[in-house]
Write a protein that holds these residues in place. Structure first.
Motif, PDB file in Angstrom:
ATOM      1  N   UNK A  82    -129.633  62.264 -35.018  1.00 51.87           N
ATOM      2  CA  UNK A  82    -130.845  62.742 -34.368  1.00 51.87           C
ATOM      3  C   UNK A  82    -130.444  63.633 -33.204  1.00 51.87           C
ATOM      4  N   UNK A  83    -131.308  64.557 -32.867  1.00 51.24           N
ATOM      5  CA  UNK A  83    -131.025  65.404 -31.721  1.00 51.24           C
ATOM      6  C   UNK A  83    -130.840  64.535 -30.474  1.00 51.24           C
ATOM      7  N   UNK A  84    -131.627  63.452 -30.395  1.00 57.36           N
ATOM      8  CA  UNK A  84    -131.537  62.574 -29.219  1.00 57.36           C
ATOM      9  C   UNK A  84    -130.170  61.889 -29.113  1.00 57.36           C
ATOM     10  N   UNK A  85    -129.409  61.819 -30.216  1.00 57.83           N
ATOM     11  CA  UNK A  85    -128.044  61.288 -30.122  1.00 57.83           C
ATOM     12  C   UNK A  85    -127.204  62.192 -29.215  1.00 57.83           C
ATOM     13  N   UNK A  86    -127.566  63.452 -29.178  1.00 56.31           N
ATOM     14  CA  UNK A  86    -126.870  64.417 -28.323  1.00 56.31           C
ATOM     15  C   UNK A  86    -127.180  64.181 -26.855  1.00 56.31           C
ATOM     16  N   UNK A  87    -128.121  63.303 -26.580  1.00 55.42           N
ATOM     17  CA  UNK A  87    -128.381  62.885 -25.199  1.00 55.42           C
ATOM     18  C   UNK A  87    -127.639  61.564 -24.972  1.00 55.42           C
ATOM     19  N   UNK A  88    -127.873  60.600 -25.850  1.00 55.99           N
ATOM     20  CA  UNK A  88    -127.248  59.279 -25.672  1.00 55.99           C
ATOM     21  C   UNK A  88    -125.725  59.391 -25.612  1.00 55.99           C
ATOM     22  N   UNK A  89    -125.172  60.184 -26.535  1.00 55.41           N
ATOM     23  CA  UNK A  89    -123.716  60.273 -26.592  1.00 55.41           C
ATOM     24  C   UNK A  89    -123.147  61.162 -25.488  1.00 55.41           C
ATOM     25  N   UNK A  90    -124.031  61.923 -24.841  1.00 56.31           N
ATOM     26  CA  UNK A  90    -123.552  62.812 -23.776  1.00 56.31           C
ATOM     27  C   UNK A  90    -123.542  62.107 -22.420  1.00 56.31           C
ATOM     28  N   UNK A  91    -124.093  60.891 -22.368  1.00 56.81           N
ATOM     29  CA  UNK A  91    -124.224  60.203 -21.070  1.00 56.81           C
ATOM     30  C   UNK A  91    -122.920  60.214 -20.258  1.00 56.81           C
ATOM     31  N   UNK A  92    -121.777  59.771 -20.849  1.00 58.32           N
ATOM     32  CA  UNK A  92    -120.580  59.699 -20.003  1.00 58.32           C
ATOM     33  C   UNK A  92    -120.093  61.059 -19.502  1.00 58.32           C
ATOM     34  N   UNK A  93    -120.617  62.131 -20.045  1.00 58.97           N
ATOM     35  CA  UNK A  93    -120.156  63.449 -19.601  1.00 58.97           C
ATOM     36  C   UNK A  93    -121.012  63.992 -18.454  1.00 58.97           C
ATOM     37  N   UNK A  94    -122.161  63.367 -18.256  1.00 55.49           N
ATOM     38  CA  UNK A  94    -123.043  63.842 -17.191  1.00 55.49           C
ATOM     39  C   UNK A  94    -123.202  62.821 -16.073  1.00 55.49           C
ATOM     40  N   UNK A  95    -123.015  61.548 -16.399  1.00 55.07           N
ATOM     41  CA  UNK A  95    -123.139  60.540 -15.341  1.00 55.07           C
ATOM     42  C   UNK A  95    -122.095  59.467 -15.582  1.00 55.07           C
ATOM     43  N   UNK A  96    -121.761  58.753 -14.495  1.00 56.90           N
ATOM     44  CA  UNK A  96    -120.734  57.737 -14.624  1.00 56.90           C
ATOM     45  C   UNK A  96    -121.300  56.593 -15.465  1.00 56.90           C
ATOM     46  N   UNK A  97    -120.712  56.315 -16.630  1.00 58.18           N
ATOM     47  CA  UNK A  97    -121.330  55.319 -17.513  1.00 58.18           C
ATOM     48  C   UNK A  97    -121.060  53.891 -17.036  1.00 58.18           C
ATOM     49  N   UNK A  98    -121.927  52.977 -17.414  1.00 56.91           N
ATOM     50  CA  UNK A  98    -121.639  51.561 -17.191  1.00 56.91           C
ATOM     51  C   UNK A  98    -120.468  51.204 -18.099  1.00 56.91           C
ATOM     52  N   UNK A  99    -119.720  50.201 -17.698  1.00 59.99           N
ATOM     53  CA  UNK A  99    -118.584  49.811 -18.548  1.00 59.99           C
ATOM     54  C   UNK A  99    -118.989  48.603 -19.393  1.00 59.99           C
ATOM     55  N   UNK A 100    -118.925  48.777 -20.689  1.00 59.27           N
ATOM     56  CA  UNK A 100    -119.335  47.688 -21.600  1.00 59.27           C
ATOM     57  C   UNK A 100    -118.367  46.515 -21.494  1.00 59.27           C
ATOM     58  N   UNK A 101    -118.881  45.357 -21.900  1.00 58.66           N
ATOM     59  CA  UNK A 101    -118.080  44.143 -21.777  1.00 58.66           C
ATOM     60  C   UNK A 101    -116.720  44.241 -22.483  1.00 58.66           C
ATOM     61  N   UNK A 102    -116.742  44.738 -23.692  1.00 62.28           N
ATOM     62  CA  UNK A 102    -115.488  44.838 -24.461  1.00 62.28           C
ATOM     63  C   UNK A 102    -114.510  45.770 -23.765  1.00 62.28           C
ATOM     64  N   UNK A 103    -115.047  46.820 -23.153  1.00 64.08           N
ATOM     65  CA  UNK A 103    -114.195  47.772 -22.454  1.00 64.08           C
ATOM     66  C   UNK A 103    -113.565  47.098 -21.239  1.00 64.08           C
ATOM     67  N   UNK A 104    -114.346  46.283 -20.516  1.00 64.37           N
ATOM     68  CA  UNK A 104    -113.804  45.555 -19.363  1.00 64.37           C
ATOM     69  C   UNK A 104    -112.695  44.612 -19.804  1.00 64.37           C
ATOM     70  N   UNK A 105    -112.923  43.902 -20.900  1.00 63.75           N
ATOM     71  CA  UNK A 105    -111.886  42.970 -21.354  1.00 63.75           C
ATOM     72  C   UNK A 105    -110.590  43.728 -21.620  1.00 63.75           C
TER      73      UNK A 105
END
Ligand code: GLU
Length: 489
Positions: free
Chosen positions: A377-400
């Motif tokens: 979806x075009x909106x995936x181009x927003x969701x997936x762009x989040x870390x490039x425009x704002x500091x993303x939250x760190x998911x639990x698995x990533x923290x581990x």
């Protein structure tokens, strides 16, 4: 001359079923070199609104449909409708019925008790003048009913469904064509009457509409005859069904074209998909086509009779194919308003030529290139762009991943090397060297280091190509900060 119309009631936003009917009408008109017209059926004053009319017109434009004449507004044609009713009254084909609501209710409950289908029993069909006078003197108002001859068989050749046959006795008795009004007046005309008068005035040659209107067609054919009007051809399109083979409704999540638009479907893939909902392209033609292409080959004979099941996977597939084929500049142009909407880019940038620096433009285009392969979806181009425009939250698995002692050590070393060596995000080989050096210095496997780095940069253990992502962040000076925030003391 082929003249078709869409006749939406502005009592809600543009519904997917109406949009699909619109497309079939438009495709038929364009294929035949005819005209596609609109009529806004706004006679239900309480439920109709201009907002809905605007929404419907905008939605039709958005899916790429154009119409050939100014839309006809049904409520403006009241006099013509009343004149037709007057004509039917004058030649005895219609009459006033004074039956009260209680009377009608009693009649229905009796019919129900005897297991008969509800119908008006034509009780006021042949009132004498004096009977009528006495009902009027009781203060009763009247609706106007059109005589239906129960002995008739109504037939037409439906251009989608083939020969159709309807017994007039199944139409529920003499039909109301005008709402209740004082005895010598004509109340508000009702749907079937208004549609017949308007379709005839607009010289409609083909009425293409949903199969839920089949019974109306039988009734309307009787009105054409009584009013001595030229009869159009009819084609009834199949309903759109949900997974359970029931009519697609609000309960299925989306029904309005707005919903699809907001979910990020492109108008061309949605139009492509809606055309496939009930129509099959001729042999040899791909299932992916523009409405313009479909208009060169569209025929009603290739419209199915059976209901069309709504298939999300297919719509998603069509949409992803459309997005994957966009050139990067086009994709950026489509994403830009959404990014601006999120406040990621200033509103002044779009197309005030020259205002965006070459560097920013290239960065945005490179981001599009990174995201494109995974867009559905075009909106995936927003969701997936989040870390490039704002500091993303760190998911639990990533923290581990990040927080283990060895990975902490590796990330700290990586940051040191990065600071010493410096990387502006341009030469990928430099990033590869930095990774290699860090792995050796901390005795870390490359895969593990990359997973930690991905977690730090993007907040997730999954995502697009890491080196390209890193390069994009390095180019805007955000990579070191992201790594630093993951180093725990
Ligand atoms: N206003 C009707 C509807 O929205 C139109 C039906 C017709 O096309 O005649 O269902």
């Amino acid at each position: 001359m082929v003249r078709v119309r869409l006749a939406p009631s502005p009592t809600g936003t543009l519904h997917i079923g109406t949009a699909r009917t619109a497309l079939f009408n438009w495709l038929f008109a364009r294929q035949q070199g005819g005209a596609f017209l609109l009529r806004i059926e706004d006679t239900d004053r309480e439920r109709s609104s201009e907002e809905f009319t605007d929404n419907i017109l905008e939605g039709l434009q958005w899916i790429g449909l154009d119409w050939d004449e100014d839309p006809v507004i049904q409520s403006h044609r009241l006099e013509a409708h009343k004149a037709a009713i007057q004509q039917l009254l004058a030649n005895g084909k219609a009459y006033r019925c004074y039956a009260s609501t209680t009377e009608l209710e009693n009649m229905r409950s009796l019919q129900k008790a005897e297991n008969n289908a509800p119908r008006y029993d034509n009780r006021h069909r042949n009132l004498t003048r004096s009977q009528e006078q006495s009902l009027i003197s009781e203060g009763r108002e009247a609706v106007i009913r059109f005589r239906i001859d129960d002995n008739e068989i109504i037939e037409w050749n439906d251009l989608i469904r083939g020969p159709m046959l309807w017994r007039a006795s199944d139409l529920g008795g003499d039909m109301v064509i005008a709402r209740q009004a004082p005895a010598n007046q004509i109340g508000d005309p009702l749907y079937n009457l208004a549609v017949v008068v308007d379709d005839a005035t607009m010289a409609i040659s083909h009425v293409i509409r949903g199969e839920d209107h089949i019974a109306n067609t039988a009734k309307q054919l009787q009105l054409y005859k009584a009013l001595n009007l030229p009869v159009p051809q009819f084609a009834h399109t199949p309903l759109i069904l949900n997974k359970e083979n029931r009519k697609l409704s609000k309960r299925d999540g989306v029904t309005s074209i707005n919903d699809f638009r907001n979910m990020g479907y492109s108008s061309s893939s949605l139009a492509n998909y809606m055309t496939l909902l009930g129509w099959s392209p001729p042999k040899g033609m791909s299932e992916r086509f523009s409405s313009k292409e479909a208009a060169t080959v569209f025929t009603l004979s290739r419209v199915n009779k059976a209901g069309a099941r709504f298939d999300w996977d297919k719509l998603n597939w069509l949409n992803s194919q459309t997005l994957h084929e966009l050139d990067l500049r086009e994709l950026r142009e489509q994403l830009l308003p959404l990014w601006i909407n999120r406040g990621w880019i200033e509103n002044s940038i779009p197309e005030t030529k020259g205002k965006i620096s070459e560097q920013d433009l290239t960065w945005q285009i490179d981001l599009c290139e990174l995201l494109k392969p995974s867009l559905v979806l075009l909106s995936d181009g927003v969701d997936q762009a989040i870390p490039f425009f704002q500091c993303p939250d760190i998911e639990e698995k990533a923290w581990s991943q990040i927080k283990t002692a060895s990975n902490q050590l590796a990330l700290r070393e990586l940051l040191n090397v990065l600071i010493n060596k410096g990387w502006d995000g341009q030469e990928i080989s430099i990033a590869q060297e930095i990774l290699k050096f860090t792995c050796q210095a901390t005795d870390t496997k490359k895969g593990i280091l990359m997973k930690s780095l991905r977690s730090a940069l993007l907040g997730s253990i999954q995502g697009p190509d890491l080196l390209t992502s890193w390069s994009l962040l390095a180019r805007i000076g955000k990579d070191k900060k992201r790594i630093r925030r993951c180093i725990l003391n």
